[in-house]
Scaffold this active site. Structure first.
Site, PDB file in Angstrom:
ATOM      1  N   LYS A 197       0.794  -1.197   0.008  1.00 34.17           N
ATOM      2  CA  LYS A 197       0.084   0.080   0.024  1.00 34.17           C
ATOM      3  C   LYS A 197       0.763   1.439  -0.014  1.00 34.17           C
ATOM      4  O   LYS A 197       0.710   2.274  -0.729  1.00 34.17           O
ATOM      5  CB  LYS A 197      -1.035   0.027   1.009  1.00 34.17           C
ATOM      6  CG  LYS A 197      -1.845   1.224   1.348  1.00 34.17           C
ATOM      7  CD  LYS A 197      -3.163   0.926   0.660  1.00 34.17           C
ATOM      8  CE  LYS A 197      -4.194   2.070   0.106  1.00 34.17           C
ATOM      9  NZ  LYS A 197      -4.566   2.882   1.415  1.00 34.17           N
ATOM     10  N   ASN A 205       0.234   9.460  -4.617  1.00 36.73           N
ATOM     11  CA  ASN A 205      -0.310  10.567  -3.804  1.00 36.73           C
ATOM     12  C   ASN A 205       0.486  11.892  -3.979  1.00 36.73           C
ATOM     13  O   ASN A 205      -0.182  12.693  -4.376  1.00 36.73           O
ATOM     14  CB  ASN A 205      -0.463  10.168  -2.352  1.00 36.73           C
ATOM     15  CG  ASN A 205      -1.481   8.865  -2.013  1.00 36.73           C
ATOM     16  OD1 ASN A 205      -1.867   8.456  -2.921  1.00 36.73           O
ATOM     17  ND2 ASN A 205      -1.911   9.163  -0.884  1.00 36.73           N
ATOM     18  N   ASN A 215      -6.390  10.701  -9.964  1.00 37.76           N
ATOM     19  CA  ASN A 215      -5.266   9.681 -10.283  1.00 37.76           C
ATOM     20  C   ASN A 215      -5.193   9.317 -11.669  1.00 37.76           C
ATOM     21  O   ASN A 215      -4.055   8.953 -12.261  1.00 37.76           O
ATOM     22  CB  ASN A 215      -6.061   8.556  -9.482  1.00 37.76           C
ATOM     23  CG  ASN A 215      -5.943   8.759  -7.981  1.00 37.76           C
ATOM     24  OD1 ASN A 215      -5.556   9.959  -7.615  1.00 37.76           O
ATOM     25  ND2 ASN A 215      -6.350   7.712  -6.911  1.00 37.76           N
ATOM     26  N   SER A 268      -6.074  10.827  -1.440  1.00 39.45           N
ATOM     27  CA  SER A 268      -6.288  11.505  -0.018  1.00 39.45           C
ATOM     28  C   SER A 268      -5.313  12.684   0.124  1.00 39.45           C
ATOM     29  O   SER A 268      -5.412  13.887   0.761  1.00 39.45           O
ATOM     30  CB  SER A 268      -5.961  10.374   1.005  1.00 39.45           C
ATOM     31  OG  SER A 268      -4.629   9.786   0.709  1.00 39.45           O
TER      32      SER A 268
HETATM   33  O1  KPL Z   1      -4.892   5.152  -1.173  1.00 38.08           O
HETATM   34  C1  KPL Z   1      -5.147   5.905  -2.313  1.00 38.08           C
HETATM   35  C2  KPL Z   1      -5.274   7.536  -1.368  1.00 38.08           C
HETATM   36  O2  KPL Z   1      -5.550   8.247  -2.333  1.00 38.08           O
HETATM   37  O3  KPL Z   1      -4.751   7.501  -0.256  1.00 38.08           O
HETATM   38  C3  KPL Z   1      -5.173   5.826  -3.472  1.00 38.08           C
HETATM   39  C4  KPL Z   1      -4.930   4.012  -3.665  1.00 38.08           C
HETATM   40  C5  KPL Z   1      -4.173   6.301  -4.254  1.00 38.08           C
HETATM   41  C6  KPL Z   1      -6.578   6.111  -4.163  1.00 38.08           C
HETATM   42  O4  KPL Z   1      -6.906   7.395  -4.260  1.00 38.08           O
END
Ligand code: KPL
Length: 315
Positions: A197, A205, A215, A268
């Site tokens: 992750k 990000n 994205n 995020s």
């Molecule tokens: O986990 C995510 C985030 O935005 O923090 C992703 C996988 C990039 C999906 O937007």
């Protein structure tokens, strides 16, 4: 399992006994609210802990999942409440973890279970150091939800959730978690899932936050794709040096798949920047750069992104 059972009731329809456990949740953002509703749906007892006291003991949350709309009364309590905490789910931003936990530390039972379900890495080690007696678990989720306003939760993806022990000898999920829908997967090697992750978050990000794009732009705009490729190549070098194989193919292939699958999403980190909040950059790219420094590996592209996002957050 290191789970304290708060109540056992008889469910008359089946005649079976059902375990009701008390979960406290720190971090009342979209993920905290989403998992609170899932636990309530599974018949568990839940309280969301809020930083500041509110006049009511509940708030109404309208959830929209596909075409299904459901309203929940979510029990809330302030950090200063006196009820003891034996199971705590933490869904705060990574940088808030220590302060949030400190605000309820006096309420933890001696062998409390804490589950960290957050982006980023680094906070897990700090909690492990400061709270050596708690049963510490970590999880990652691809569930997606957002809150257009404090009374509404839009669930965009049920996603998959993987949970595993960080410092406990447990070999299966705590009972209340296994009862959740959708059921999380137990992962004995949760560190690998956390790194997967982390690597995807490093790829997507910071770039989306810097360029203010969805994205999907990372695979649509060649210059952005090229940058994402450089980030991924550096991380592949690092993880190889750490003796880890995160994916069967190069990270760029996985990152491109996630960017495509979440093309319409704002990451995020972009959301944090847009709303003037601190970003999790120190726990994402910052963590990776720290690991590389310890091994004497240079990650120029990731380091540049780290400085740029730091500068962005400071403005
Ligand atoms: O986990 C995510 C985030 O935005 O923090 C992703 C996988 C990039 C999906 O937007």
């Amino acid at each position: 399992t290191p789970v304290s059972i708060e109540r056992v009731i008889n469910t008359p329809a089946s005649g079976k006994r059902k375990l009701i456990m008390k979960w406290h949740i720190l971090g009342a953002g979209a993920m905290g609210n989403l998992f609170a509703t899932r636990l309530l749906q599974a018949g568990q007892d839940v309280s969301l802990i809020l930083r500041l006291p509110k006049p009511d003991d509940y708030y109404q949350l309208h959830c929209l999942e596909g075409k299904a709309r459901r309203t929940y009364s979510l029990p809330i309590q302030p950090a200063s409440a006196t009820e003891t905490i034996s199971q705590l789910l933490i869904t705060t931003k990574a940088y808030d973890t220590e302060m949030a936990l400190a605000s309820v530390a006096g309420r933890l039972t001696p062998n409390a279970t804490i589950l960290l379900l957050q982006n980023g890495m680094g906070q897990h080690d700090r909690i492990q150091q400061h709270y050596p007696s708690v049963n510490l678990w970590a999880g990652v989720t691809t569930a997606g939800a957002w809150r257009p306003n404090p009374a509404e939760l839009i669930c965009v993806a049920a996603g998959e959730t993987q949970i595993g022990p960080l410092n406990t000898p447990a070999t299966e999920l705590p009972v209340g978690w296994a009862a959740q829908i959708p059921t999380p997967t137990y992962m004995h090697t949760i560190q690998t899932a956390l790194w997967r992750k982390l690597a995807i978050n490093c790829a997507i990000n910071p770039l989306t936050a810097l360029h203010g794009c969805h994205n999907g732009a990372l695979i649509e705009i060649p210059e952005l794709y090229q940058q994402m490729q450089q980030i991924c190549t550096e991380i592949d070098t690092l993880t190889r040096a750490l003796g880890m194989t995160l994916f069967a193919t190069d990270l760029i292939d996985q990152a491109a798949n996630v960017a495509q699958a979440t093309a319409g999403n704002r990451s995020s980190m972009l959301e944090d920047v847009t709303h003037g909040r601190s970003t999790e950059i120190e726990f994402i790219t910052g963590y990776v750069c720290q690991q590389a420094d310890q091994l004497g590996i240079d990650l120029p592209c990731n380091k540049a992104l780290l400085s740029q996002v730091r500068a962005l957050s400071a403005t």
